[in-house]
Structures are given as structure tokens and as C-alpha cells.
Write a protein that holds these residues in place. Structure first.
Motif, PDB file in Angstrom:
ATOM      1  N   LEU A 200     -66.009  -3.628 -54.153  1.00 52.16           N
ATOM      2  CA  LEU A 200     -65.880  -5.013 -53.718  1.00 52.16           C
ATOM      3  C   LEU A 200     -66.453  -5.098 -52.308  1.00 52.16           C
ATOM      4  O   LEU A 200     -66.086  -4.318 -51.427  1.00 52.16           O
ATOM      5  CB  LEU A 200     -64.417  -5.445 -53.735  1.00 52.16           C
ATOM      6  N   LEU A 201     -67.368  -6.062 -52.099  1.00 50.64           N
ATOM      7  CA  LEU A 201     -68.075  -6.193 -50.827  1.00 50.64           C
ATOM      8  C   LEU A 201     -67.930  -7.603 -50.261  1.00 50.64           C
ATOM      9  O   LEU A 201     -67.744  -8.560 -51.005  1.00 50.64           O
ATOM     10  CB  LEU A 201     -69.576  -5.910 -51.009  1.00 50.64           C
ATOM     11  N   GLY A 202     -68.059  -7.693 -48.951  1.00 48.64           N
ATOM     12  CA  GLY A 202     -68.070  -9.010 -48.314  1.00 48.64           C
ATOM     13  C   GLY A 202     -68.203  -8.875 -46.809  1.00 48.64           C
ATOM     14  O   GLY A 202     -68.072  -7.776 -46.257  1.00 48.64           O
ATOM     15  N   TYR A 203     -68.472  -9.990 -46.165  1.00 51.31           N
ATOM     16  CA  TYR A 203     -68.502 -10.003 -44.701  1.00 51.31           C
ATOM     17  C   TYR A 203     -67.077 -10.178 -44.168  1.00 51.31           C
ATOM     18  O   TYR A 203     -66.215 -10.743 -44.844  1.00 51.31           O
ATOM     19  CB  TYR A 203     -69.398 -11.132 -44.192  1.00 51.31           C
ATOM     20  N   GLU A 204     -66.842  -9.699 -42.964  1.00 54.17           N
ATOM     21  CA  GLU A 204     -65.509  -9.745 -42.349  1.00 54.17           C
ATOM     22  C   GLU A 204     -64.956 -11.169 -42.338  1.00 54.17           C
ATOM     23  O   GLU A 204     -63.768 -11.394 -42.596  1.00 54.17           O
ATOM     24  CB  GLU A 204     -65.593  -9.202 -40.917  1.00 54.17           C
ATOM     25  N   SER A 205     -65.810 -12.148 -42.052  1.00 54.32           N
ATOM     26  CA  SER A 205     -65.355 -13.539 -41.960  1.00 54.32           C
ATOM     27  C   SER A 205     -64.775 -14.040 -43.281  1.00 54.32           C
ATOM     28  O   SER A 205     -63.824 -14.828 -43.287  1.00 54.32           O
ATOM     29  CB  SER A 205     -66.513 -14.440 -41.527  1.00 54.32           C
ATOM     30  N   ALA A 206     -65.332 -13.589 -44.401  1.00 51.75           N
ATOM     31  CA  ALA A 206     -64.845 -14.042 -45.712  1.00 51.75           C
ATOM     32  C   ALA A 206     -63.425 -13.567 -45.968  1.00 51.75           C
ATOM     33  O   ALA A 206     -62.618 -14.272 -46.590  1.00 51.75           O
ATOM     34  CB  ALA A 206     -65.770 -13.551 -46.825  1.00 51.75           C
ATOM     35  N   PHE A 207     -63.092 -12.380 -45.468  1.00 51.62           N
ATOM     36  CA  PHE A 207     -61.763 -11.811 -45.723  1.00 51.62           C
ATOM     37  C   PHE A 207     -60.684 -12.472 -44.868  1.00 51.62           C
ATOM     38  O   PHE A 207     -59.510 -12.142 -44.990  1.00 51.62           O
ATOM     39  CB  PHE A 207     -61.789 -10.300 -45.501  1.00 51.62           C
ATOM     40  N   GLN A 208     -61.062 -13.410 -44.006  1.00 54.60           N
ATOM     41  CA  GLN A 208     -60.087 -14.185 -43.245  1.00 54.60           C
ATOM     42  C   GLN A 208     -59.626 -15.422 -44.021  1.00 54.60           C
ATOM     43  O   GLN A 208     -58.645 -16.058 -43.653  1.00 54.60           O
ATOM     44  CB  GLN A 208     -60.696 -14.606 -41.905  1.00 54.60           C
ATOM     45  N   LEU A 209     -60.346 -15.750 -45.103  1.00 59.83           N
ATOM     46  CA  LEU A 209     -59.967 -16.896 -45.938  1.00 59.83           C
ATOM     47  C   LEU A 209     -58.789 -16.528 -46.824  1.00 59.83           C
ATOM     48  O   LEU A 209     -58.748 -15.450 -47.413  1.00 59.83           O
ATOM     49  CB  LEU A 209     -61.150 -17.335 -46.803  1.00 59.83           C
ATOM     50  N   LYS A 210     -57.831 -17.444 -46.943  1.00 62.31           N
ATOM     51  CA  LYS A 210     -56.612 -17.142 -47.695  1.00 62.31           C
ATOM     52  C   LYS A 210     -56.896 -16.888 -49.167  1.00 62.31           C
ATOM     53  O   LYS A 210     -56.258 -16.035 -49.789  1.00 62.31           O
ATOM     54  CB  LYS A 210     -55.594 -18.285 -47.533  1.00 62.31           C
ATOM     55  N   GLN A 211     -57.858 -17.639 -49.753  1.00 61.94           N
ATOM     56  CA  GLN A 211     -58.138 -17.423 -51.173  1.00 61.94           C
ATOM     57  C   GLN A 211     -58.744 -16.049 -51.422  1.00 61.94           C
ATOM     58  O   GLN A 211     -58.505 -15.434 -52.467  1.00 61.94           O
ATOM     59  CB  GLN A 211     -59.038 -18.538 -51.741  1.00 61.94           C
ATOM     60  N   VAL A 212     -59.516 -15.552 -50.463  1.00 58.82           N
ATOM     61  CA  VAL A 212     -60.090 -14.206 -50.594  1.00 58.82           C
ATOM     62  C   VAL A 212     -59.008 -13.151 -50.418  1.00 58.82           C
ATOM     63  O   VAL A 212     -58.928 -12.184 -51.182  1.00 58.82           O
ATOM     64  CB  VAL A 212     -61.235 -13.999 -49.578  1.00 58.82           C
ATOM     65  N   GLN A 213     -58.163 -13.323 -49.423  1.00 59.73           N
ATOM     66  CA  GLN A 213     -57.061 -12.392 -49.199  1.00 59.73           C
ATOM     67  C   GLN A 213     -56.157 -12.312 -50.428  1.00 59.73           C
ATOM     68  O   GLN A 213     -55.760 -11.224 -50.854  1.00 59.73           O
ATOM     69  CB  GLN A 213     -56.242 -12.826 -47.974  1.00 59.73           C
ATOM     70  N   ALA A 214     -55.865 -13.485 -51.008  1.00 56.16           N
ATOM     71  CA  ALA A 214     -54.998 -13.530 -52.190  1.00 56.16           C
ATOM     72  C   ALA A 214     -55.651 -12.823 -53.377  1.00 56.16           C
ATOM     73  O   ALA A 214     -54.989 -12.086 -54.124  1.00 56.16           O
ATOM     74  CB  ALA A 214     -54.687 -14.976 -52.553  1.00 56.16           C
ATOM     75  N   PHE A 215     -56.960 -13.031 -53.537  1.00 59.97           N
ATOM     76  CA  PHE A 215     -57.678 -12.405 -54.649  1.00 59.97           C
ATOM     77  C   PHE A 215     -57.691 -10.879 -54.502  1.00 59.97           C
ATOM     78  O   PHE A 215     -57.492 -10.152 -55.485  1.00 59.97           O
ATOM     79  CB  PHE A 215     -59.098 -12.942 -54.710  1.00 59.97           C
ATOM     80  N   VAL A 216     -57.909 -10.407 -53.291  1.00 62.97           N
ATOM     81  CA  VAL A 216     -57.914  -8.958 -53.051  1.00 62.97           C
ATOM     82  C   VAL A 216     -56.548  -8.353 -53.371  1.00 62.97           C
ATOM     83  O   VAL A 216     -56.457  -7.269 -53.968  1.00 62.97           O
ATOM     84  CB  VAL A 216     -58.326  -8.639 -51.599  1.00 62.97           C
ATOM     85  N   GLU A 217     -55.475  -9.053 -53.000  1.00 64.55           N
ATOM     86  CA  GLU A 217     -54.124  -8.560 -53.308  1.00 64.55           C
ATOM     87  C   GLU A 217     -53.900  -8.476 -54.816  1.00 64.55           C
ATOM     88  O   GLU A 217     -53.312  -7.527 -55.325  1.00 64.55           O
ATOM     89  CB  GLU A 217     -53.071  -9.482 -52.670  1.00 64.55           C
ATOM     90  N   VAL A 218     -54.370  -9.498 -55.549  1.00 61.75           N
ATOM     91  CA  VAL A 218     -54.229  -9.492 -57.013  1.00 61.75           C
ATOM     92  C   VAL A 218     -55.003  -8.307 -57.607  1.00 61.75           C
ATOM     93  O   VAL A 218     -54.524  -7.624 -58.524  1.00 61.75           O
ATOM     94  CB  VAL A 218     -54.720 -10.827 -57.614  1.00 61.75           C
ATOM     95  N   ILE A 219     -56.198  -8.050 -57.085  1.00 63.96           N
ATOM     96  CA  ILE A 219     -57.000  -6.919 -57.565  1.00 63.96           C
ATOM     97  C   ILE A 219     -56.268  -5.604 -57.346  1.00 63.96           C
ATOM     98  O   ILE A 219     -56.187  -4.751 -58.247  1.00 63.96           O
ATOM     99  CB  ILE A 219     -58.372  -6.886 -56.856  1.00 63.96           C
ATOM    100  N   LYS A 220     -55.719  -5.420 -56.146  1.00 61.57           N
ATOM    101  CA  LYS A 220     -55.011  -4.169 -55.828  1.00 61.57           C
ATOM    102  C   LYS A 220     -53.810  -3.972 -56.751  1.00 61.57           C
ATOM    103  O   LYS A 220     -53.553  -2.859 -57.227  1.00 61.57           O
ATOM    104  CB  LYS A 220     -54.575  -4.173 -54.367  1.00 61.57           C
ATOM    105  N   GLU A 221     -53.080  -5.057 -57.008  1.00 58.65           N
ATOM    106  CA  GLU A 221     -51.937  -4.978 -57.923  1.00 58.65           C
ATOM    107  C   GLU A 221     -52.395  -4.610 -59.330  1.00 58.65           C
ATOM    108  O   GLU A 221     -51.762  -3.795 -60.014  1.00 58.65           O
ATOM    109  CB  GLU A 221     -51.196  -6.314 -57.950  1.00 58.65           C
ATOM    110  N   HIS A 222     -53.491  -5.223 -59.768  1.00 54.44           N
ATOM    111  CA  HIS A 222     -54.002  -4.969 -61.110  1.00 54.44           C
ATOM    112  C   HIS A 222     -54.428  -3.506 -61.271  1.00 54.44           C
ATOM    113  O   HIS A 222     -54.106  -2.861 -62.287  1.00 54.44           O
ATOM    114  CB  HIS A 222     -55.186  -5.889 -61.408  1.00 54.44           C
ATOM    115  N   ILE A 223     -55.112  -2.979 -60.283  1.00 58.12           N
ATOM    116  CA  ILE A 223     -55.563  -1.580 -60.340  1.00 58.12           C
ATOM    117  C   ILE A 223     -54.365  -0.636 -60.342  1.00 58.12           C
ATOM    118  O   ILE A 223     -54.341   0.370 -61.077  1.00 58.12           O
ATOM    119  CB  ILE A 223     -56.514  -1.279 -59.159  1.00 58.12           C
TER     120      ILE A 223
END
Length: 294
Positions: A266-289
């Protein structure tokens, strides 16, 4: 100065280049759309579109205005995302670009969890080859990308999972048997680095080219042809799912006598990971894995 709604109208017209299709997308009649366009052109003091029997075409002035319009719309989206990020609830659009193989076989389960947990968030999804995903990231079309292989990426890079590669066939039970069969080696079009991995393994293993090769556009076509006994294929575990019957799966072994595997990142720029929808999606991915590995 035109309003944002008029900018949206111009953007749709430039996208469709057809009055009827644009009117359908905008939920207005063609006469109403034509009248609004005339008013906008009057504001700009010039013709923006030329009509013909084939549809619409942009004037040179129109090209300049549409470029400006699309920039404004893009900036408006970013401002809205920033405003939404201030709220505690997850809103906004999550823009993802995903390698097709991941989008078909792994992502749907993750997205189901995400939309169930965050019903106010929207999703914009692009699928394609990993090289196309990187292009979408570089051009700021998406927030995050999920690609296969080992990326050369300077931003945020999160390893998601790895899966083994298998030689798949209804008859072949050991790699050496491919030299005896007259059935074709079925390959699917892919990024050059994946193709090169398979080529390197093949030449290390056999020192000769396959007798016959069939190349198909989609990995699912390749899989179904192998499953129906038309030929043999090399497929990643992510496409197999473990439910296949009467199919032999022979793991590919590298020069270190280890399973040949394919990484997913999973890739992205630092600024994108400050968005709540991106943060939430990453958390869901980690839980799924984590659930998959239990």
C-alpha cells in the motif's frame, strides 16, 4: 464569474462531448442545457464549444477554460476533504487505485468492512496494472495505491501481504513434466517485472522456451483455461482461494530453494494519510490481515 455548479456543467460537457449524454448525466433537458451553455459562454465572452453532427468539440478558448475549470473542481474537492478531516466522523471520498488482481480477489472483503463501518464515506476506485497505479499516484488522481511487486516509492509504503506462485494444471504433478506435454503454457498480460520473474524462473528451471504459448488479456481467463484442462499456467495464490478441485498446484522454487512469492504494498504520500477516510481504511486493512493470519 461562473459558479461551481456551472463549472461542473462545463466539466461534464467536456467529458462527454455530446449534448444528449451530458444532459442525461446532469438530469436536465437538452434545451435547458443549451441555454445554460449560451449564458456561460456569454459570461466568458467567447464560444467554448462548437457543435457538429458528430457531437461537440472544444475551441482553443474552450480548452483553456476547461483546464481552469477542472483545476478549480479538483481544488474544491481537496478543500472539502480538509474540512471533512476536521470532523470526528469519517466523511469524504476515499480515492484508491488498485492492481486488478488485488481488486478482484482480495479488496472486496476489505471494502465491505469499510463501507459497513463508515457509511458516510464514499469510494472512488481505479483498477489496472501496477505501473498504472503508480502513474495515478504520481499524478495525484488518488489518495493511496495498492500494487504488486517491489515498488520504488519514496512516500509512505506499507507491506500488506505476500503470496506464493504456483504452476497450476489438471495433469502435471511436477515441473519437469511441462517439457513432455503438448498442451500450451497459458500466460496473462501483466506488468513487465512480473513477466520477468516468471521468465527468470522458467529459464533457471528448464534452460529452454515453452513448446507452445497462449497469451490472454485477463488473469481470470488464464485461470479458467487452466482449470478446464486447456493448458497449464503460473498463478499467484491470491487467485486460487483454496476451493479449486482436481487441480495440481506446484509451488515455484527460487535459486535459494524457497517459494517464489509476490508482494503486495500500500502506497501513498504523507499528506494523504492525514485524511480521516484514509486512516480509517488503513485500520480496516490491518484488522482484515490480522484476521486472515489467525
Amino acid at each position: 464569474m461562473s459558479t461551481l455548479s456551472e463549472f461542473h456543467l462545463l466539466s461534464v460537457l467536456a467529458s462527454e462531448m455530446n449534448m444528449r449524454k451530458a444532459a442525461e448525466r446532469l438530469f436536465v433537458s437538452q434545451p435547458a442545457l443549451s441555454q445554460r451553455l449560451q449564458t456561460i459562454e456569454k459570461e466568458w465572452g467567447t464560444k467554448l464549444f462548437i457543435r457538429s453532427q458528430k457531437g461537440l468539440s472544444l475551441t482553443p478558448a474552450g480548452e483553456l477554460v476547461i483546464k481552469f475549470v477542472n483545476e478549480v473542481i479538483s481544488n474544491e474537492e481537496k478543500v472539502r476533504e480538509s474540512i471533512n478531516a476536521l470532523n470526528t466522523e469519517v466523511h469524504g471520498t476515499l480515492k484508491i487505485a488498485v492492481a486488478s488482481i488485488v481488486g478482484q480477489n482480495w479488496l472486496p472483503q476489505v471494502l465491505k468492512k469499510f463501507v459497513t463501518r463508515y457509511p458516510h464515506a464514499k469510494i472512488s476506485l481505479i483498477t489496472g496494472w501496477s505501473s498504472e497505479i503508480l502513474k495515478a499516484l504520481y499524478e495525484d488522481q488518488v489518495h493511496i495505491g495498492i500494487i504488486r511487486g517491489t515498488p520504488d516509492w519514496k512516500g509512505v509504503k506499507i507491506h500488506l501481504f505476500e503470496d506464493s506462485l504456483y504452476l497450476v494444471d489438471k495433469e502435471i504433478t511436477s515441473p519437469e513434466q511441462v517439457l513432455k506435454t503438448d498442451r500450451p503454457f497459458i500466460q496473462f498480460k501483466s506488468d513487465s517485472n512480473y513477466y520477468q520473474e516468471i521468465q527468470d524462473w522458467w529459464h533457471r528451471q528448464f534452460q529452454t522456451a515453452p513448446k507452445r504459448t497462449v497469451v490472454v488479456d485477463q488473469i481470470e481467463t488464464c485461470k479458467q483455461m487452466a482449470f478446464n484442462g486447456i493448458g497449464y499456467a503460473i498463478l499467484p495464490a491470491i487467485t486460487l482461494g483454496g476451493a479449486e478441485q482436481d487441480i495440481f498446484k506446484i509451488p515455484l522454487i527460487d535459486e535459494n530453494n524457497e517459494h517464489l512469492k509476490r508482494d503486495t504494498w500500500l502506497l501513498g504520500y504523507e499528506s494523504a494519510f492525514q485524511l480521516k477516510q484514509v486512516q480509517a481504511f488503513v485500520e480496516v486493512i490491518k484488522e482484515h490481515i490480522k484476521e486472515e493470519n489467525q
